[in-house]
Motif scaffolding. Sequence first.
Motif, mmCIF file in Angstrom:
data_model
loop_
_atom_site.group_PDB
_atom_site.id
_atom_site.type_symbol
_atom_site.label_atom_id
_atom_site.label_comp_id
_atom_site.label_asym_id
_atom_site.label_seq_id
_atom_site.Cartn_x
_atom_site.Cartn_y
_atom_site.Cartn_z
ATOM 1 N N VAL A 86 9.373 -0.375 -2.180
ATOM 2 C CA VAL A 86 7.698 -0.535 -2.035
ATOM 3 C C VAL A 86 7.384 -2.079 -2.153
ATOM 4 C CG1 VAL A 86 7.174 2.086 -2.543
ATOM 5 C CG2 VAL A 86 7.303 0.357 -4.188
ATOM 6 N N THR A 87 6.145 -1.912 -2.395
ATOM 7 C CA THR A 87 5.835 -2.907 -2.960
ATOM 8 C C THR A 87 3.957 -3.007 -3.445
ATOM 9 O OG1 THR A 87 5.613 -4.283 -1.040
ATOM 10 C CG2 THR A 87 4.087 -5.258 -2.568
ATOM 11 N N VAL A 88 4.069 -2.879 -5.281
ATOM 12 C CA VAL A 88 2.574 -2.594 -5.411
ATOM 13 C C VAL A 88 1.553 -4.135 -6.178
ATOM 14 C CG1 VAL A 88 1.577 -1.505 -7.603
ATOM 15 C CG2 VAL A 88 4.187 -0.973 -6.403
ATOM 16 N N THR A 89 0.292 -3.634 -5.730
ATOM 17 C CA THR A 89 -0.397 -4.683 -5.391
ATOM 18 C C THR A 89 -1.326 -4.527 -6.373
ATOM 19 O OG1 THR A 89 0.227 -6.039 -3.296
ATOM 20 C CG2 THR A 89 -2.176 -6.139 -4.111
ATOM 21 N N ILE A 90 -2.607 -5.052 -7.471
ATOM 22 C CA ILE A 90 -3.357 -4.526 -8.187
ATOM 23 C C ILE A 90 -4.278 -6.175 -7.112
ATOM 24 C CG2 ILE A 90 -4.816 -4.725 -10.445
ATOM 25 C CD1 ILE A 90 -1.990 -4.534 -11.584
ATOM 26 N N VAL A 101 4.016 -7.262 -6.710
ATOM 27 C CA VAL A 101 5.520 -7.177 -6.912
ATOM 28 C C VAL A 101 5.997 -6.215 -5.829
ATOM 29 C CG1 VAL A 101 7.669 -6.459 -8.185
ATOM 30 C CG2 VAL A 101 5.495 -7.036 -9.209
ATOM 31 N N LYS A 102 7.185 -7.287 -4.630
ATOM 32 C CA LYS A 102 7.445 -6.766 -3.824
ATOM 33 C C LYS A 102 9.019 -6.094 -4.082
ATOM 34 C CE LYS A 102 8.631 -6.718 0.887
ATOM 35 N NZ LYS A 102 9.944 -8.277 2.162
ATOM 36 N N GLY A 103 9.436 -4.693 -4.237
ATOM 37 C CA GLY A 103 10.148 -4.625 -4.489
ATOM 38 C C GLY A 103 11.746 -4.848 -4.278
ATOM 39 N N ASP A 104 12.343 -5.038 -4.496
ATOM 40 C CA ASP A 104 14.099 -5.041 -3.624
ATOM 41 C C ASP A 104 14.559 -4.150 -2.370
ATOM 42 O OD1 ASP A 104 14.995 -6.999 -5.239
ATOM 43 O OD2 ASP A 104 15.746 -6.474 -6.365
ATOM 44 N N GLY A 105 14.348 -5.049 -1.228
ATOM 45 C CA GLY A 105 14.645 -4.183 0.425
ATOM 46 C C GLY A 105 13.366 -3.435 0.681
ATOM 47 N N ALA A 106 12.102 -3.617 0.029
ATOM 48 C CA ALA A 106 10.214 -3.655 0.962
ATOM 49 C C ALA A 106 10.107 -3.787 2.082
ATOM 50 C CB ALA A 106 9.866 -3.736 -0.144
ATOM 51 N N PRO A 111 3.203 -5.860 1.642
ATOM 52 C CA PRO A 111 2.743 -6.490 0.512
ATOM 53 C C PRO A 111 1.559 -6.173 1.324
ATOM 54 C CG PRO A 111 4.691 -7.799 0.940
ATOM 55 C CD PRO A 111 4.475 -6.505 1.918
ATOM 56 N N ASP A 112 0.890 -6.764 3.016
ATOM 57 C CA ASP A 112 -0.089 -6.375 4.058
ATOM 58 C C ASP A 112 -0.717 -4.962 3.278
ATOM 59 O OD1 ASP A 112 0.024 -9.317 4.522
ATOM 60 O OD2 ASP A 112 0.532 -8.191 6.060
ATOM 61 N N SER A 113 -0.373 -4.148 3.313
ATOM 62 C CA SER A 113 -0.288 -2.604 3.047
ATOM 63 C C SER A 113 -0.252 -2.032 1.748
ATOM 64 C CB SER A 113 0.482 -1.575 3.290
ATOM 65 O OG SER A 113 -0.211 -0.326 3.849
ATOM 66 N N ALA A 114 0.052 -2.503 0.493
ATOM 67 C CA ALA A 114 -0.320 -2.788 -0.105
ATOM 68 C C ALA A 114 -1.535 -3.006 -0.756
ATOM 69 C CB ALA A 114 0.964 -2.265 -1.338
ATOM 70 N N GLU A 115 -2.023 -3.957 -0.524
ATOM 71 C CA GLU A 115 -3.423 -5.229 -1.014
ATOM 72 C C GLU A 115 -4.097 -4.527 0.019
ATOM 73 O OE1 GLU A 115 -3.861 -9.661 -1.028
ATOM 74 O OE2 GLU A 115 -3.581 -9.083 0.657
ATOM 75 N N PRO A 163 -15.106 1.605 -10.601
ATOM 76 C CA PRO A 163 -14.254 0.751 -10.923
ATOM 77 C C PRO A 163 -13.740 -0.893 -11.277
ATOM 78 C CG PRO A 163 -15.759 1.109 -8.528
ATOM 79 C CD PRO A 163 -16.448 1.478 -9.731
ATOM 80 N N ILE A 164 -12.636 -1.373 -11.660
ATOM 81 C CA ILE A 164 -12.706 -2.537 -11.858
ATOM 82 C C ILE A 164 -11.602 -3.185 -11.972
ATOM 83 C CG2 ILE A 164 -14.099 -2.133 -14.349
ATOM 84 C CD1 ILE A 164 -11.121 -2.153 -15.594
ATOM 85 N N ALA A 165 -10.892 -2.409 -10.831
ATOM 86 C CA ALA A 165 -8.998 -3.011 -10.481
ATOM 87 C C ALA A 165 -8.725 -1.660 -9.372
ATOM 88 C CB ALA A 165 -8.612 -3.140 -11.012
ATOM 89 N N GLY A 166 -8.289 -2.395 -8.537
ATOM 90 C CA GLY A 166 -7.302 -1.007 -7.716
ATOM 91 C C GLY A 166 -6.000 -1.726 -7.371
ATOM 92 N N ILE A 167 -5.169 -0.365 -7.284
ATOM 93 C CA ILE A 167 -3.697 -0.483 -7.214
ATOM 94 C C ILE A 167 -3.079 -0.227 -6.158
ATOM 95 C CG2 ILE A 167 -0.923 0.148 -8.089
ATOM 96 C CD1 ILE A 167 -2.987 0.670 -10.522
ATOM 97 N N GLY A 168 -2.447 -0.674 -4.922
ATOM 98 C CA GLY A 168 -1.855 -0.095 -3.670
ATOM 99 C C GLY A 168 -0.511 -0.451 -4.017
ATOM 100 N N VAL A 169 -0.018 0.498 -3.284
ATOM 101 C CA VAL A 169 1.151 0.801 -2.911
ATOM 102 C C VAL A 169 1.174 1.073 -1.326
ATOM 103 C CG1 VAL A 169 3.465 1.910 -3.129
ATOM 104 C CG2 VAL A 169 1.652 1.892 -4.788
ATOM 105 N N GLY A 170 2.217 0.548 -0.727
ATOM 106 C CA GLY A 170 2.474 0.201 0.458
ATOM 107 C C GLY A 170 4.434 0.727 0.673
#
Length: 194
Positions: A86-90, A101-106, A111-115, A163-170
């Motif tokens: 997966v990719t994790v975006t803040i 961070v785009k994990g290996d093999g994501a 990245p677009d989905s996580a963001e 809310p001060i931030a968002g965490i997204g995973v895709g």
Amino acid sequence: MNATPTTFRKRLAVGAVTGLAVVGGIVGVSAYAAPTAVAEAEPVDAIAVAEVQEDGVRASNSLTHEAAMAVLDAAQEKAAELDQRVTVTIVDRDGNTVAMVKGDGAGPQSPDSAEAKAYTAVSWGQATSDLTNAAKGNGPSIADIPGTLFLAGGVPVVFDGAPIAGIGVGGAPSGDIDEEIALAGLAALEDLEG
């Protein structure tokens, strides 16, 4: 010898025509080769700087570098535990990406989905899984807002009730798995020493 304004204009016109000829691919020699005068630069007035008073300033909270790294590390550890790529975006309160961070093999879509999930979570201050019903329906809905994604996998980071931030995973095959990974990242914030 100082050039008069008329002489200076003539020299400038001849120089411009010669310059255009060279730019146009024609090479020629100027018929007038007298030295040209360099115009003195006019002094530039300093730009005034306004001193803003406290009433005109708003303070905002944001995650520190250490906190953002803890979130990314914990989320990627959870993804590895679940055998997910997966990719994790803040994103910050304004929706700007501050860490990713785009994990290996994501996948390339991750990245677009996580963001978009992180942006959606911080925008409404709710997990994206809680917003999916609001995005459904006939006719206009919140799903029509550009940059949003109402699939599970986005969670807000809240400080002092806002809310001060968002965490997204895709990238996982299910939004529920993305959300589990995002929640692992969120939990890492509780472990930080203040």
